[in-house]
Scaffold this motif. Structure first.
Motif, PDB file in Angstrom:
ATOM      1  N   ALA A  59       0.090   9.392   9.132  1.00 36.21           N
ATOM      2  CA  ALA A  59      -0.153   9.789   7.742  1.00 36.21           C
ATOM      3  C   ALA A  59      -1.303   8.964   7.151  1.00 36.21           C
ATOM      4  CB  ALA A  59       1.112   9.630   6.909  1.00 36.21           C
ATOM      5  N   ALA A  60      -1.333   7.671   7.487  1.00 35.86           N
ATOM      6  CA  ALA A  60      -2.411   6.817   6.962  1.00 35.86           C
ATOM      7  C   ALA A  60      -3.758   7.245   7.533  1.00 35.86           C
ATOM      8  CB  ALA A  60      -2.127   5.354   7.286  1.00 35.86           C
ATOM      9  N   ALA A  61      -3.744   7.756   8.771  1.00 36.25           N
ATOM     10  CA  ALA A  61      -4.991   8.153   9.425  1.00 36.25           C
ATOM     11  C   ALA A  61      -5.411   9.581   9.058  1.00 36.25           C
ATOM     12  CB  ALA A  61      -4.839   8.037  10.946  1.00 36.25           C
ATOM     13  N   ALA A  62      -4.536  10.333   8.401  1.00 36.13           N
ATOM     14  CA  ALA A  62      -4.831  11.741   8.092  1.00 36.13           C
ATOM     15  C   ALA A  62      -6.035  11.832   7.159  1.00 36.13           C
ATOM     16  CB  ALA A  62      -3.612  12.405   7.446  1.00 36.13           C
ATOM     17  N   LYS A 110       4.068   6.833   9.809  1.00 41.85           N
ATOM     18  CA  LYS A 110       3.270   6.100   8.832  1.00 41.85           C
ATOM     19  C   LYS A 110       1.821   5.949   9.311  1.00 41.85           C
ATOM     20  CE  LYS A 110       4.597   3.819   5.557  1.00 41.85           C
ATOM     21  NZ  LYS A 110       4.603   4.115   4.081  1.00 41.85           N
TER      22      LYS A 110
END
Lengths: 109, 109
Positions: free
Chosen positions: B36-39, B33
């Motif tokens: 993915a949030a930092a992608a 998570k």
């Protein structure tokens, strides 16, 4: 019959292809971010992993820049909403006609 | 020499294993998570896809509930911070000793 692509047509094709490629990837990325943000379980996480593998294969297949493949590729990009026929202005009429035939065929119910 | 596992030991082992399994998966999910949030780019997205594939293989290897594998598996779970030796209270002293030897070996600098 082998298609001939003039230098001007290659330039137009490359520009349209790159624009569509960015749209495909931007759409895939936005979908990934939304799915990842919505993931609540470990199974959701594995599903996203599987979807990414499949997506990579689909995108590699869709974004095939070989001149022999370009007319069906452009048609698929148009049908997918990633490309507008206007961006292909400059291609010969026979190529545009081929693309339109592919599009009609794919859009048939 | 084949280890013998009594029913009481199997029960303890299963409980400890399930607790550790949940901790492994919860940790993996939280890391997913956050990544993915930092992608920010399509490359980040593909990296996460690759990491998920690798993670699934690593987890399948780590969470191997065969009695013949359980002492090294428990040792790896302890070293990884997913299990405390206290949760294994009830296993025979020779099994606990084996687990401790694996742990010491893995922790050696």
């Amino acid at each position: 019959m082998r298609e001939e692509w003039s230098n001007a047509e290659k330039k137009t094709a490359r520009r349209a292809f790159e624009t569509a490629r960015e749209a495909v990837l931007a759409g895939a990325f936005a979908e990934f971010k939304a799915k990842a943000a919505a993931a609540r379980t470990v199974d959701d996480m594995w599903s996203i992993g599987d979807a990414l593998q499949q997506l990579r294969r689909d995108i590699d297949e869709l974004l095939d820049y070989r001149y022999s493949q370009l007319t069906p590729v452009f048609a698929r990009l148009i049908v997918g909403g990633y490309l507008d026929e206007k961006q292909l202005a400059g291609l010969s009429e026979d190529k545009l006609e081929k693309i339109r035939r592919h599009v009609s065929f794919m859009r048939e119910p």
